[in-house]
Every structure is written in C-alpha cells, then in structure tokens.
Write a protein that holds these residues in place. Structure first.
Motif, PDB file in Angstrom:
ATOM      1  N   THR A 139       0.866  -0.996  -0.059  1.00 47.96           N
ATOM      2  CA  THR A 139      -0.062   0.048  -0.029  1.00 47.96           C
ATOM      3  C   THR A 139       1.114   1.087   0.265  1.00 47.96           C
ATOM      4  OG1 THR A 139      -1.645  -1.143   1.156  1.00 47.96           O
ATOM      5  CG2 THR A 139      -1.839   1.254   1.459  1.00 47.96           C
ATOM      6  N   PHE A 140       0.548   2.051  -0.989  1.00 41.68           N
ATOM      7  CA  PHE A 140       1.578   3.367  -0.916  1.00 41.68           C
ATOM      8  C   PHE A 140       0.235   4.441  -1.214  1.00 41.68           C
ATOM      9  CE2 PHE A 140       3.742  -0.215  -3.433  1.00 41.68           C
ATOM     10  CZ  PHE A 140       4.724   0.191  -2.428  1.00 41.68           C
ATOM     11  N   GLU A 141       0.833   5.751  -0.409  1.00 43.66           N
ATOM     12  CA  GLU A 141       0.006   6.758  -0.198  1.00 43.66           C
ATOM     13  C   GLU A 141       0.052   7.677  -1.309  1.00 43.66           C
ATOM     14  OE1 GLU A 141       0.420   8.834   3.415  1.00 43.66           O
ATOM     15  OE2 GLU A 141       1.059   7.418   4.424  1.00 43.66           O
ATOM     16  N   ALA A 142       1.114   7.663  -2.209  1.00 45.61           N
ATOM     17  CA  ALA A 142       0.947   8.587  -3.444  1.00 45.61           C
ATOM     18  C   ALA A 142      -0.250   8.077  -4.206  1.00 45.61           C
ATOM     19  CB  ALA A 142       2.177   8.706  -4.129  1.00 45.61           C
ATOM     20  N   PRO A 143      -1.158   9.125  -4.677  1.00 46.58           N
ATOM     21  CA  PRO A 143      -2.133   8.701  -5.719  1.00 46.58           C
ATOM     22  C   PRO A 143      -1.673   8.598  -7.256  1.00 46.58           C
ATOM     23  CG  PRO A 143      -2.256  11.088  -5.269  1.00 46.58           C
ATOM     24  CD  PRO A 143      -1.276  10.544  -4.213  1.00 46.58           C
ATOM     25  N   ILE A 144      -0.838   8.038  -7.492  1.00 50.34           N
ATOM     26  CA  ILE A 144      -0.023   7.703  -8.919  1.00 50.34           C
ATOM     27  C   ILE A 144       0.225   6.359  -9.204  1.00 50.34           C
ATOM     28  CG2 ILE A 144       1.120  10.007  -8.933  1.00 50.34           C
ATOM     29  CD1 ILE A 144       3.661   8.634  -7.612  1.00 50.34           C
ATOM     30  N   ALA A 145       0.561   5.841 -10.463  1.00 53.12           N
ATOM     31  CA  ALA A 145       0.813   4.542 -10.983  1.00 53.12           C
ATOM     32  C   ALA A 145       1.566   3.728  -9.717  1.00 53.12           C
ATOM     33  CB  ALA A 145       1.407   4.843 -12.310  1.00 53.12           C
ATOM     34  N   PRO A 146       1.273   2.491  -9.800  1.00 50.46           N
ATOM     35  CA  PRO A 146       2.010   1.647  -8.720  1.00 50.46           C
ATOM     36  C   PRO A 146       3.488   1.655  -8.943  1.00 50.46           C
ATOM     37  CG  PRO A 146       0.017   0.683  -9.693  1.00 50.46           C
ATOM     38  CD  PRO A 146       0.235   1.792 -10.321  1.00 50.46           C
ATOM     39  N   MET A 147       4.063   1.522 -10.104  1.00 50.01           N
ATOM     40  CA  MET A 147       5.577   1.826 -10.241  1.00 50.01           C
ATOM     41  C   MET A 147       6.051   3.048  -9.769  1.00 50.01           C
ATOM     42  SD  MET A 147       7.782   1.778 -13.728  1.00 50.01           S
ATOM     43  CE  MET A 147       7.281   3.711 -14.094  1.00 50.01           C
ATOM     44  N   LEU A 148       5.378   4.255  -9.834  1.00 51.07           N
ATOM     45  CA  LEU A 148       5.903   5.444  -9.292  1.00 51.07           C
ATOM     46  C   LEU A 148       5.976   5.695  -8.000  1.00 51.07           C
ATOM     47  CD1 LEU A 148       4.760   7.898 -12.230  1.00 51.07           C
ATOM     48  CD2 LEU A 148       7.107   6.931 -12.036  1.00 51.07           C
ATOM     49  N   ALA A 149       4.720   5.287  -7.450  1.00 50.14           N
ATOM     50  CA  ALA A 149       4.288   5.166  -5.984  1.00 50.14           C
ATOM     51  C   ALA A 149       5.277   4.548  -5.023  1.00 50.14           C
ATOM     52  CB  ALA A 149       2.672   4.774  -5.732  1.00 50.14           C
ATOM     53  N   ALA A 150       5.582   3.195  -5.703  1.00 46.70           N
ATOM     54  CA  ALA A 150       6.773   2.317  -4.919  1.00 46.70           C
ATOM     55  C   ALA A 150       7.937   3.107  -5.056  1.00 46.70           C
ATOM     56  CB  ALA A 150       6.544   1.128  -5.652  1.00 46.70           C
ATOM     57  N   LYS A 151       8.253   3.450  -6.008  1.00 45.50           N
ATOM     58  CA  LYS A 151       9.795   4.279  -6.134  1.00 45.50           C
ATOM     59  C   LYS A 151       9.766   5.452  -5.267  1.00 45.50           C
ATOM     60  CE  LYS A 151      11.475   3.014 -10.707  1.00 45.50           C
ATOM     61  NZ  LYS A 151      11.895   3.556 -12.233  1.00 45.50           N
TER      62      LYS A 151
END
Length: 237
Positions: free
Chosen positions: A80-92
């Motif tokens: 789970t990532f807080e940034a509301p962007i594509a999974p690849m970018l949110a993870a990075k």
C-alpha cells in the motif's frame, strides 16, 4: 458456480477499464455471494495506491468490511502506497523497487488460506506496475481468468474493447464484462446506455454478464448479494 481454473492459484482477477469504475464493489459482491453459497473465498489486492491503511477507506478495508471476511488489511493488500499515482511510481517514491515475483509471493499465504481468491487490480490493465511490466503482465503470470468491469455510460465501448484486446494478446481468458452504473454516473440522460452492452458483445465476442446498478446505501454483504442476484451476472458460469 465454476469460474475458477485448476492452476496453482485458483481464482478470478477483477480488472477494470480505468480507475474508479467499480472494481472493489464488484469484487466484494462476487466474494460475498460465493461465501454465502458455502465457498471459503478470499480477497486479494496485490497493490493499492493513493491509500493509507487505517483510514477505513482503502480498497482493502472496503473489501473486508463488505464481505465480512476476518482478515487484516495488510494481508489483503501487502503493498500500500500513499501517493495517488501509478503503482510503479508510487513504489519508487516510497523507496521500493517492485517485481512481479515479489508481488505474487506476497499473496501466496492467501492462496493457502482460502479455497479461491477474488483478486482486484489497480487502475486498468496497462497501468505501469514495475519498471518493465504492466498490470496485464501480472494477470498473465497468475494464469487465471479475468473479469472486466466497465462503466455503463458513453465511452465504455472503446475502453472495454481495448482492455479485452490487451488481455487476449497476453493469453488471458476473459469470462465476460460487467457494466457498472457507478457512484457518480447519471445514466438517465445518456442514450448510449441502452446499446452499449449489445455493441460490446458484437465487437468483442465477449458476454456482458450484467449491469450493476448505482447503489444508494451502505455496502453490506447482504445488500451486495441481493443486488447481484437481481441481474444476469457471472452466476451463469
């Protein structure tokens, strides 16, 4: 109801033509119905973004609440990532480099705990998931069939046909399409709603399993089951 194959992961991947088309709602409804019929069905959200576990509003938390499954949000959604962007970018952005193998391994305990899994994607099938892979690649790697959830309103024919073609190119079996009126959809003034299902079937060769109506009450397991039972849905399989 036989909608699952006999591979190592037994389940159905609930994909969508876009973000916010109702994947969580349909995933919860099918899961709740299967559980009511006596199947030990679970839910898995491999990755979610724009979310903070503990808020009560993440897809994983909605799935748990709407199905009555006794599970921790972190187990249902291992990443789970807080940034509301594509999974690849949110993870990075969170300092994490994801791989398909790692995503699948994180859900492996659920495959042992439940008889079958309803797996919800994030966004659409062409969402960047890792540096070299898209959401559709994860579905193909899991070797399970997919259900496409699409809006019932104008534009859905194009989106649905493109998603279907994308999945078929990767060898993913598609059990059909469910159209969803959505939380914000105003269908009364949209003449395309009356013909979208027929045209999707005509040009894709897929079956439109039903149209899920707009809900005006809280998403409870019983309410979702009742709604699903009233439409021509995946129960035909």
């Amino acid at each position: 109801m036989n909608i699952f194959n006999d591979d190592s992961i037994r389940g159905l991947f609930v994909s969508g033509t876009d973000t916010a088309v109702g994947k969580t709602l349909i995933t919860a409804a099918i899961t709740a119905m299967l559980r009511a019929e006596g199947m030990n069905a679970g839910v898995w959200k491999p990755i979610q973004t724009g979310a903070h576990i503990g808020s009560g509003h993440t897809d994983a938390e909605r799935l748990i609440k709407s199905t009555g499954i006794n599970e921790r949000p972190e187990a249902v959604a291992p990443f789970t990532f807080e940034a509301p962007i594509a999974p690849m970018l949110a993870a990075k952005q969170a300092g994490k480099m994801l791989t398909i193998k790692e995503l699948i391994a994180a859900g492996f305990p659920l495959t042992k705990q439940y008889e079958a899994l309803l797996i919800e994607g994030a966004g659409g099938v062409a969402v960047p998931l890792t540096d070299g892979k898209l959401m559709g690649d994860l579905i193909a790697e899991l070797r399970i069939p997919a259900l496409i959830v699409a809006r019932s309103t104008l534009g859905t024919i194009n989106h649905t046909l493109l998603n279907a073609s994308f999945l078929q190119h990767r060898g993913v079996p598609i059990v059909g399409v469910i159209l969803n009126d959505g939380e914000l959809a105003e269908t009364d003034d949209d003449p395309s709603v009356a013909t979208n299902a027929q045209l999707i079937e005509q040009f894709s060769g897929l079956k439109v399993l039903g149209r899920f109506p707009r809900l005006h009450t809280e998403e409870t397991a019983q309410m979702l089951i009742h709604t699903l039972q009233k439409i021509d849905t995946i129960r035909a399989y």
